[in-house]
Design an enzyme around this catalytic site. Structure first.
Site, PDB file in Angstrom:
ATOM      1  CE  LYS A 237      10.273  35.051 -20.859  1.00  0.00           C
ATOM      2  NZ  LYS A 237      11.306  34.908 -21.919  1.00  0.00           N
ATOM      3  CB  SER A 315      14.089  37.586 -21.911  1.00  0.00           C
ATOM      4  OG  SER A 315      13.361  35.903 -22.044  1.00  0.00           O
ATOM      5  CB  SER A 339      14.807  33.945 -22.274  1.00  0.00           C
ATOM      6  OG  SER A 339      15.913  34.517 -23.070  1.00  0.00           O
TER       7      SER A 339
END
Length: 649
Positions: A237, A315, A339
């Protein structure tokens, strides 16, 4: 205060008000059907905020930022959504600012035991490797669009896009890391040439990928692979530092503020690299991780591979999307308010949020320092376990992870090949708060009950529990994460105009939260830790749906400005927030899809602190017996392309 002294506050006794009902793990007064007993304990309500798009989104942002109007407008939102309950919650507790809970002196009283070993040992377990090699896995027997297990007779479900397949094919000389690097790049580029594009990545460096692959290929050629993941494509990420990249957190301005490329890996990137992984690039994410929808107006809307017209969840949207689409079998995400678990659930893959500080936060952008967790998203429970084994444990550059190992011991993994075939969960006690799990979409509820029944059939004892004050707990989690994100972003106030509209609205809400609310929310955190410590005296696990609703649709009207949708976000996080505020670990596995739109449905399992091994054991048993057969709408695996190319030649 040091993290050690702060964590000790979790053992401080609290005295709640008369309205704060105590919780136990004994049989509750609610029934399986959610009927009221003598006293209603469940108190969660839906958020009263409209879905904001287009002109309404612009107008709301104006009200949030206008010097003369923002105070009255934001104060009304604050009151309407019950935020004053935080300050009104009467308790006498010391605040817990970091949920690092010391269980080193508390004996495990559970009747359930299983074989396990150190996480690092799993990566070099010759018996495990031989077991999978004996299955004679062959991609020739698979459809390029299949995501089913390879062998029904196998004790372990193996997905096509699996670390185990990469290892087996490398070991047998059928493919090389160089070929995989080439086909990964082709698959990734192809995914962004679709209409609409997948947009799972913000950036990849093709020369860097090929260089890592060449080094891995030499190790395999000489018969000295570093581990199970040597030569396996793994992504990060874009909140996590990796040498040669910027860390943007999905923004346009962090690259301007910090123009130099990273010269040091984060703790998790370093650990993966030491095991031979090919780090293939930075995954897309919801800007600054502030929403569980998972879109990004700067780098493109990440799409859900199961239905490209729907959100992937966030996210860590790109992480879940890339694994779900077959591009890579493992990605590392971050979870401050769901997330990892939300996008994993919505994209039909497995996501593990470890115990707070179990995985190093070194080299991870500080967005929400007391609720943020780093963890793996994998194509299966086995892949997720391998990912966890690679990154869990003490990092000298992150003192919280060192303290975590002192409190929770070295991370361990179940010996998957030793799990009994008959009644593998005998002696396991699983807690269910029925009013809570009933508060979701009917398809989600039905599958949740199906999973509970499977766990029971496998030997587990189902125990009805109650969890008090979920509403004020959710509000406190929201107050903590918004306060910390707002604090993190204040130093970039000159760039605030470059943020997405929804980010600016959320940060405006965080900006009006009084310091006293943040302090009180951390006192409520202490209360929550104490409550769950009591619950886990009577049960080993707690299970819920992962989300209350399926992935929302991406409407064409939101593509330019995005949207603010607190209502859907609240439903996506209905079962998530407990793990972040208390620090207990949680895992989600896919258990079905919706009938109308092929949208995945997840099942969440939570344990007490430091028991990721139990989560992996139980989810492995459920994964095998639920036999999830969901198929993504978009799927493009480098292994398949590599094998097809060889067949054509």
């Amino acid at each position: 205060m040091t993290s050690s002294s702060l964590s000790k506050s979790s053992s401080t006794s609290s005295e709640s008000s008369e309205s704060s009902t105590s919780s136990t793990s004994s049989t509750s007064s609610t029934s399986k059907n959610g009927e009221k007993g003598e006293k209603k304990v469940y108190d969660l309500i839906s958020l009263e905020v409209p879905r904001l798009q287009g002109l309404l989104l612009r107008s709301t942002l104006f009200l949030c930022e206008n010097h003369y109007l923002k105070n009255s407008f934001l104060s009304s939102l604050y009151t309407k959504n019950k935020m004053p309950l935080i300050s009104q919650f009467n308790l006498n507790s010391t605040p817990t600012f970091y949920p690092i809970v010391d269980l080193s002196n508390q004996p495990n009283k559970s009747e359930f035991t299983f074989k396990k070993y150190l996480a690092t040992d799993m990566l070099h377990d010759k018996d495990l490797i031989k077991y999978f090699q004996s299955k004679n896995l062959d991609l020739n027997n698979q459809s390029s669009s299949s995501n089913d297990s390879l062998t029904n007779q196998s004790l372990i479900n193996i997905k096509e896009n699996s670390i185990l397949n990469y290892y087996n094919l490398y070991a047998n000389g059928k493919i090389t890391p160089n070929e995989i690097a080439k086909f990964f790049i082709e698959c990734k580029n192809h995914s962004d040439e679709q209409t609409p594009p997948l947009k799972a990545f913000i950036k990849i460096l093709e020369d860097d990928i090929k260089s890592q692959a060449m080094a891995s290929a030499e190790r395999w050629k000489s018969g000295s692979p570093l581990s199970l993941i040597d030569g396996v494509p793994i992504s990060l990420k874009d909140e996590i530092d990796q040498i040669g990249y910027h860390t943007t957190c999905g923004t346009t301005f962090l690259e301007k503020v910090f123009p130099d490329l990273k010269t040091q890996d984060s703790g998790v990137a370093r650990m993966l690299r030491q095991q031979g992984a090919i780090l293939v690039g930075k995954n897309n994410m919801h800007e600054i991780g502030i929403s569980t929808l998972g879109y990004n107006t700067h780098f493109g809307f990440t799409r859900n591979p199961y239905n490209i017209n729907h959100y992937p969840g966030g996210s860590s949207s790109g992480s879940a999307s890339s694994v779900s689409a077959g591009l890579n079998p493992l990605s590392i995400g971050c979870d401050g308010g769901g997330s990892i678990r939300v996008p994993a659930s919505l994209c039909g893959v497995v996501g593990l949020k470890p115990t707070f500080a179990r995985v190093s936060h070194g080299g991870v952008f500080d967005l929400c320092w007391s609720v943020g967790h780093v963890g793996p998203i994998g194509s299966s429970v086995i892949d997720t376990a391998i990912g966890y084994a690679c990154i869990a444990g003490a990092d000298p550059n992150d003192q919280q992870s060192v303290l975590a190992e002192q409190y929770g011991g070295k991370p361990t993994i179940p010996m998957f090949t030793e799990i009994p075939l008959i009644q593998p969960l005998k002696g396991l006690k699983i807690g269910v708060f029925y009013d809570w799990i009933n508060d979701c979409n009917i398809e989600f509820k039905d599958l949740t009950y199906k999973c509970i029944e499977i766990l029971k059939e496998q030997g587990a004892e189902i125990i009805e529990i109650e969890i008090s004050n979920l509403l004020v707990t959710r509000l406190s989690q929201g107050a903590i994460i918004l306060s910390e994100m707002n604090s993190s972003m204040k130093r970039f106030k000159n760039y605030s105009h470059e943020l997405q509209y929804d980010s600016r609205i959320s940060l405006s809400i965080g900006n009006i939260l009084p310091t006293s609310d943040y302090l009180q929310a951390n006192k409520i955190r202490t209360y929550c830790i104490e409550q769950f410590s009591e619950i886990f005296k009577g049960v080993d696990l707690i299970v819920t749906p992962t989300n209350a609703i399926a992935a929302p649709e991406i409407e064409k009207s939101v593509l330019s400005l995005g949207e603010s949708n607190f209502g859907s976000v609240g439903e996506l996080m209905k079962y998530i927030f407990i793990g972040n505020i208390t620090g207990i670990p949680g895992i989600t596995i896919p258990v079905g899809v919706t009938k109308d739109k092929n949208l995945p449905i997840g099942f969440q399992i939570m344990s007490k602190w430091w028991q990721e091994d139990l989560l992996l054991y139980t989810s492995f048993v459920l994964e095998k017996n639920i036999d999830f057969k969901g198929k993504p709408q978009y799927y493009n695996c480098p292994l398949t392309n590599c094998y097809t190319n060889q067949s054509n030649n």
